[in-house]
Design a protein around this motif. Sequence first.
Motif, PDB file in Angstrom:
ATOM      1  N   TYR B  35       0.852  -1.181   0.000  1.00  0.00           N
ATOM      2  CA  TYR B  35       0.000   0.000   0.000  1.00  0.00           C
ATOM      3  C   TYR B  35       0.892   1.237   0.000  1.00  0.00           C
ATOM      4  O   TYR B  35       2.018   1.205   0.471  1.00  0.00           O
ATOM      5  CB  TYR B  35      -0.860   0.067   1.268  1.00  0.00           C
ATOM      6  CG  TYR B  35      -2.038  -0.877   1.314  1.00  0.00           C
ATOM      7  CD1 TYR B  35      -1.892  -2.176   1.812  1.00  0.00           C
ATOM      8  CD2 TYR B  35      -3.308  -0.469   0.913  1.00  0.00           C
ATOM      9  CE1 TYR B  35      -2.991  -3.032   1.874  1.00  0.00           C
ATOM     10  CE2 TYR B  35      -4.407  -1.320   0.976  1.00  0.00           C
ATOM     11  CZ  TYR B  35      -4.229  -2.597   1.464  1.00  0.00           C
ATOM     12  OH  TYR B  35      -5.317  -3.448   1.534  1.00  0.00           O
ATOM     13  N   GLN B  37       0.594   5.387   1.326  1.00  0.00           N
ATOM     14  CA  GLN B  37      -0.207   6.264   2.168  1.00  0.00           C
ATOM     15  C   GLN B  37       0.171   7.694   1.872  1.00  0.00           C
ATOM     16  O   GLN B  37       1.335   8.085   2.003  1.00  0.00           O
ATOM     17  CB  GLN B  37       0.000   5.970   3.658  1.00  0.00           C
ATOM     18  CG  GLN B  37      -0.902   6.808   4.557  1.00  0.00           C
ATOM     19  CD  GLN B  37      -0.775   6.444   6.025  1.00  0.00           C
ATOM     20  OE1 GLN B  37       0.293   6.079   6.504  1.00  0.00           O
ATOM     21  NE2 GLN B  37      -1.878   6.531   6.754  1.00  0.00           N
ATOM     22  N   GLY B  42      -5.670   8.400   2.255  1.00  0.00           N
ATOM     23  CA  GLY B  42      -5.661   7.186   3.058  1.00  0.00           C
ATOM     24  C   GLY B  42      -4.630   6.212   2.521  1.00  0.00           C
ATOM     25  O   GLY B  42      -3.575   6.600   2.021  1.00  0.00           O
ATOM     26  N   LEU B  43      -4.937   4.933   2.604  1.00  0.00           N
ATOM     27  CA  LEU B  43      -4.061   3.890   2.077  1.00  0.00           C
ATOM     28  C   LEU B  43      -4.658   3.356   0.788  1.00  0.00           C
ATOM     29  O   LEU B  43      -5.847   3.049   0.735  1.00  0.00           O
ATOM     30  CB  LEU B  43      -3.910   2.737   3.068  1.00  0.00           C
ATOM     31  CG  LEU B  43      -2.889   2.939   4.167  1.00  0.00           C
ATOM     32  CD1 LEU B  43      -3.504   3.694   5.316  1.00  0.00           C
ATOM     33  CD2 LEU B  43      -2.350   1.602   4.652  1.00  0.00           C
TER      34      LEU B  43
END
Lengths: 110, 113
Positions: B35, B37, B42-43
Amino acid sequence: SQQGEEDPQALSIQEGENATMNCSYKTSINNLQWYRQNSGRGLVHLILIRSNEREKHSGRLRVTLDTSKKSSSLLITASRAADTASYFCATRAAVNKLTFGGGTRVLVKP
Amino acid sequence: DAGITQSPRHKVTETGTPVTLRCHQTENHRYMYWYRQDPGHGLRLIHYSYGVKDTDKGEVSDGYSVSRSKTEDFLLTLESATSSQTSVYFCAISADRDVGELFFGEGSRLTVL
């Protein structure tokens, strides 16, 4: 695009007070999860609620899920300074797809 | 704590250079994820793996490739880094694809100048 959207974006409370944050999502889900992230650290899983559950408790945490409104809330009771962190909801709508919201920043003042 | 190690933890590089981030786990979990960020986003899932040599794209995979030659290692490569790839990158693992709470590493902060 974010599946979950947290509200509020930021929250400041006194130690001992309760903190409530909400998460709204757009599509049907299998489960919804809440994570905490301390500054500069990775996310830590807090609690998971399945789509057929309405409420779940874990220690000082209480999570509710309303699938008809596509929303969830996280309540932290009797907050402590150590609860200062960002909180994220994440929804699992499909296999291998866990989608995170933008998070709520919580500041607990001593 | 789940045994997840990300390296490097911090890296500064220049536009156009290749960068590889490594995620190493000691939990023997089948599923691994990358992921990124960013503030306001957000992620976001970049790529994930559901087994050795089995990977698939996430929602923001352009400009990234991954490889998984062993259960314990998941590599994220930026072939030619751009400033838009400045971010904090998180590796996560899961034992269960259907329910699966994720266990996260501590993150790798990448700055592309």
